[in-house]
Scaffold this active site. Structure first.
Site, PDB file in Angstrom:
ATOM      1  N   ASP A  77       0.842  -1.198   0.000  1.00  0.00           N
ATOM      2  CA  ASP A  77       0.000   0.000   0.000  1.00  0.00           C
ATOM      3  C   ASP A  77       0.879   1.251   0.000  1.00  0.00           C
ATOM      4  O   ASP A  77       2.055   1.207   0.381  1.00  0.00           O
ATOM      5  CB  ASP A  77      -0.949   0.011   1.190  1.00  0.00           C
ATOM      6  CG  ASP A  77      -0.229   0.006   2.539  1.00  0.00           C
ATOM      7  OD1 ASP A  77       0.770  -0.735   2.676  1.00  0.00           O
ATOM      8  OD2 ASP A  77      -0.654   0.738   3.451  1.00  0.00           O
ATOM      9  N   GLU A 133      -0.054  -1.089   5.987  1.00  0.00           N
ATOM     10  CA  GLU A 133       1.049  -0.594   6.813  1.00  0.00           C
ATOM     11  C   GLU A 133       0.994   0.916   6.978  1.00  0.00           C
ATOM     12  O   GLU A 133       1.268   1.449   8.061  1.00  0.00           O
ATOM     13  CB  GLU A 133       2.390  -1.008   6.201  1.00  0.00           C
ATOM     14  CG  GLU A 133       3.599  -0.764   7.122  1.00  0.00           C
ATOM     15  CD  GLU A 133       4.155   0.647   7.052  1.00  0.00           C
ATOM     16  OE1 GLU A 133       4.901   1.047   7.980  1.00  0.00           O
ATOM     17  OE2 GLU A 133       3.853   1.378   6.082  1.00  0.00           O
TER      18      GLU A 133
END
Length: 368
Positions: A77, A133
């Site tokens: 991400d 994350e």
């Protein structure tokens, strides 16, 4: 060990192609459709290089090769919204590659998979690539804890400024202060109100004074009021706390929870706490020393070690009691900023360092 370097240097053109393919799939953390497409791209890359398919938990991916002795962690991400590529596409300019998410941390994933593909066996290696994350790993932290059971080491593919390894990271605590007052007409009867915005101002000043030394306590998002002619009945404050030591988190927590309203009749509620524990130097010391030895055997410059304020999933693995070394990803700069970039010639060298470090942890008898 020099074979790792020569093999991976020969792969640099393919590594650049793989990086371009990952960056081409935008993956902001809070867009499930985007992260699902990105997980497809990471699955294709990892499966090609590892020769196996991952377990898929939504957009989180886990490759297991027997019981975990070494856990490698990365994320796909990014902080960049869909549409960023239209104005800022992946581009190679000399020794640099740029593009949203290339440095943090899609180049790290390319290096990780290419590194592991050079090992004679993947037995004992678990790879976890998550998709949350950048927002604190709220869902994947349970997967990380489970995947790390029995691990001798956790190696984190986060990016590296100037090639330094992250030997310590501050932990994070987040708080939300909610202030209540009483609304009133700001022109007709302001004295009847209890101004939550003014109360919030008192609390902001109190919170801002709680930092010191290596500990930062930062008021961030402030909210108050509804209309320009109304005394605010409610206000809120977000607080970001960073510290290297648990004792500091406990000190700040006591202080924040001990805050009291200043204005008569106002109310104050506090929510939150530690979201990521610190990664202390003791968690990385042995692996950092081993990385220095491995770098010398590879003929590479000894990597420096730095302590940083930003947190990562390495904070979680260290908090789970796993020896952890972070910052093993790409060399470059401008993480989370316009124009983030990767130094391409360093990609095979960093991949070689990671491969050799994994090999040494799995086969400690070779240390002699």
């Amino acid at each position: 060990m020099s074979d790792f370097v020569s093999t991976l240097r020969a792969r640099l053109p393919r590594m650049i192609e793989d990086l371009a393919a990952l960056v081409a799939v935008e993956s902001p953390s809070e867009d499930p459709r985007a992260t699902a497409h990105s997980a497809d791209a990471v699955t294709a890359l990892g499966s090609r290089l590892l020769g196996s398919s991952p377990e898929r938990h939504g957009a989180h991916l886990v490759w297991r090769h027997g019981g975990t002795r070494v856990l490698l962690v990365g994320h796909h991400d990014t902080v960049w919204p869909v549409g960023t590529l239209a104005r800022w596409p992946f581009r190679v300019d000399g020794d640099r590659a740029t593009g949203p998410g290339c440095f943090d941390m899609k180049a790290g994933l390319v290096q990780l998979f290419h590194a592991l593909s050079t090992l004679p066996s993947l037995d004992g290696i678990t790879v976890l690539v998550n998709a949350d994350e950048e927002v604190g790993s709220p869902v994947s932290r349970a997967l990380i804890e489970q995947a790390g059971q029995g691990a001798r080491a956790a190696l984190i593919g986060e990016p590296s400024a100037d090639g330094a390894l992250k030997t310590a990271r501050k932990g994070i605590a987040r708080y939300r202060l909610e202030v209540t007052g009483r609304a009133a007409h700001a022109g007709l009867d302001p004295a009847r109100g209890i101004n939550a915005g003014v109360e919030l101002a008192h609390q902001v000043l109190a919170v801002a004074g709680l930092g010191g030394g290596d500990t930062s306590v930062t008021p961030t998002v402030l909210t108050a009021g509804t209309t320009e002619n109304t005394v605010p009945a409610a206000a809120g404050l977000a607080v970001d706390v960073r510290a290297f030591h648990q004792a500091e988190f406990e000190r700040v927590d006591r202080a924040i929870r001990g805050l009291r309203p200043v204005l008569p009749g106002s109310g104050l509620a506090v929510h939150g706490g530690v979201s990521r524990p610190a990664l202390p130097p003791t968690a990385s010391a042995g692996l950092y020393e081993l990385a220095q030895v491995v770098a010398a055997e590879l003929g590479l410059a000894a990597p420096a070690g730095v302590a940083v304020g930003g947190a990562s999933d390495g904070n979680l693995t260290a908090g789970f009691g796993i020896p952890t070394l972070d910052g093993l990803g790409p060399v470059g700069g401008n993480a989370h900023a316009e124009g983030e970039w990767v130094h391409l010639p360093a990609m095979p060298e960093r991949a070689a360092l990671l491969a050799a470090l994994v090999d040494r942890v799995l086969r400690p008898r070779a240390q002699a």
